[in-house]
Design a protein around this motif. Structure first.
Motif, PDB file in Angstrom:
ATOM      1  N   VAL A 112       0.833  -1.138  -0.152  1.00 23.55           N
ATOM      2  CA  VAL A 112       0.063  -0.043  -0.194  1.00 23.55           C
ATOM      3  C   VAL A 112       0.823   1.172  -0.057  1.00 23.55           C
ATOM      4  O   VAL A 112       1.776   1.511   0.930  1.00 23.55           O
ATOM      5  CB  VAL A 112      -0.917  -0.156   1.256  1.00 23.55           C
ATOM      6  CG1 VAL A 112      -1.848   1.181   1.258  1.00 23.55           C
ATOM      7  CG2 VAL A 112      -1.901  -1.044   1.261  1.00 23.55           C
TER       8      VAL A 112
ATOM      9  N   SER B 106      -2.253   9.812  -5.295  1.00 28.38           N
ATOM     10  CA  SER B 106      -1.427   8.304  -5.884  1.00 28.38           C
ATOM     11  C   SER B 106      -0.766   8.238  -7.162  1.00 28.38           C
ATOM     12  O   SER B 106      -0.210   7.358  -7.464  1.00 28.38           O
ATOM     13  CB  SER B 106      -2.718   7.377  -6.036  1.00 28.38           C
ATOM     14  OG  SER B 106      -3.855   8.069  -7.059  1.00 28.38           O
TER      15      SER B 106
ATOM     16  N   LYS C 283      -1.735  -1.062  -4.064  1.00 27.58           N
ATOM     17  CA  LYS C 283      -2.841  -0.120  -3.934  1.00 27.58           C
ATOM     18  C   LYS C 283      -2.162   1.050  -3.689  1.00 27.58           C
ATOM     19  O   LYS C 283      -1.444   1.350  -2.567  1.00 27.58           O
ATOM     20  CB  LYS C 283      -3.962  -0.445  -2.921  1.00 27.58           C
ATOM     21  CG  LYS C 283      -4.842   0.933  -2.459  1.00 27.58           C
ATOM     22  CD  LYS C 283      -5.901   0.921  -3.717  1.00 27.58           C
ATOM     23  CE  LYS C 283      -6.683   2.115  -3.539  1.00 27.58           C
ATOM     24  NZ  LYS C 283      -7.565   2.549  -4.695  1.00 27.58           N
TER      25      LYS C 283
ATOM     26  N   TYR D   5      -7.548  -5.641   4.056  1.00 28.68           N
ATOM     27  CA  TYR D   5      -6.278  -5.685   3.615  1.00 28.68           C
ATOM     28  C   TYR D   5      -5.717  -6.840   4.615  1.00 28.68           C
ATOM     29  O   TYR D   5      -5.468  -6.176   5.871  1.00 28.68           O
ATOM     30  CB  TYR D   5      -5.210  -4.783   3.301  1.00 28.68           C
ATOM     31  CG  TYR D   5      -5.801  -3.735   2.111  1.00 28.68           C
ATOM     32  CD1 TYR D   5      -6.731  -4.291   1.089  1.00 28.68           C
ATOM     33  CD2 TYR D   5      -5.365  -2.717   1.897  1.00 28.68           C
ATOM     34  CE1 TYR D   5      -7.217  -3.583  -0.019  1.00 28.68           C
ATOM     35  CE2 TYR D   5      -5.803  -1.787   0.964  1.00 28.68           C
ATOM     36  CZ  TYR D   5      -6.693  -2.355  -0.034  1.00 28.68           C
ATOM     37  OH  TYR D   5      -6.967  -1.657  -1.110  1.00 28.68           O
TER      38      TYR D   5
END
Ligand code: COA
Length: 231
Positions: free
Chosen positions: A6, A15, A29, A61
């Motif tokens: 992550v 992101s 992710k 997760y």
């Protein structure tokens, strides 16, 4: 064992910072922190940490390895200190245990009025060593996030200081930074690697604060090497 990688971005970013990592680590992710651009930003690193934890828990997760860049690294370290049992490892990319911000960076955001063009030009200057193919999308996103959110984040960084607590981190850790990083200099990474027990460190030659977008192959190899230590 399947790890869930992550990514947490830095101040005023999104992101998209991990464009080249997401292309490589297909099941990873990269989170857009609140306000980047959707929602309301948090005014402290601890605020972001709780928000990120909510995000991770809601999606269930498991075996999470957090890779945080700059402010994202501050969030990742704070997470590791507060909820160590919920993480498997940490990748600390261009970050530090204390992130004081030079007043010039704050001033640039403060001075941005109606005309955001000068601020945007300076923000885009962060990416001067990045391949031009990603400029249009980075510019569009930077404008959406805007100077007020960047300022909010830089102030959160400026208040961040875990210099005297970082040695309490007991998770497997890899520290990565660019040799030419002026925002979080190599000495910040040296401090992390020498205070976190067993942490490995890689200094990528010629990389800036945005080394993961510049020398992405090397950074991806470092991440891959670290993940391989869990198998
Ligand atoms: N890890 C290890 N050492 C650190 C550190 C960290 N995370 N943060 C600060 N230090 C060190 C400094 O190198 C300095 O060491 P020195 O006395 O040997 O020179 C000392 O601790 C005090 O530094 P600092 O707290 O940063 O205060 P300062 O008044 O010397 O400098 C700034 C303030 C803002 C000018 C400086 O922190 C800086 O240039 N920062 C980088 C640029 C920036 O704004 N980055 C944005 C980060 S998001």
């Amino acid at each position: 064992m399947g790890m869930k990688l992550v990514f947490l971005h830095g101040a005023g970013c999104s992101s998209l910072s991990f464009y080249y990592q997401l292309r490589h680590f297909r099941s990873a992710k990269a989170i857009d922190l609140p306000g980047h651009p959707d929602g309301k930003p948090c005014d402290t690193v601890d605020g972001y940490l709780e928000w990120v934890r909510g995000f991770i828990r809601a999606r269930r997760y498991k075996n999470v390895v957090l890779c945080g860049h700059s402010m994202g690294g501050a969030i990742a370290m704070s997470y590791a200190l507060k909820y160590p049992e919920e993480l498997r490892g940490l990748i600390l990319l261009g970050t530090g245990a204390r992130l004081r911000v030079h007043p010039n960076y704050l001033q640039r955001c403060l001075e941005s009025g109606e005309d955001k063009a000068p601020w945007l030009a300076q923000h885009m200057d962060y990416y001067r060593e990045v391949q031009e193919e990603v400029f249009p999308v980075l510019k569009h996103r930077a404008a959406e996030v805007g100077p007020a959110v960047e300022l909010n984040d830089l102030m959160a960084c400026d208040r961040f200081d875990i210099m005297d607590r970082v040695a309490e981190i007991k998770l497997p850790t890899r520290v990565i930074c660019g040799s030419d990083d002026v925002m979080t200099p190599v000495k910040y990474s040296d401090f992390l690697a020498s205070n976190i027990e067993g942490a490995g460190k890689s200094v990528i030659p010629g990389g800036s604060h945005f080394v993961h977008m510049e020398k992405f192959q090397q950074v991806n190899e470092e991440i891959e090497g670290f993940l391989a230590t869990f198998k």
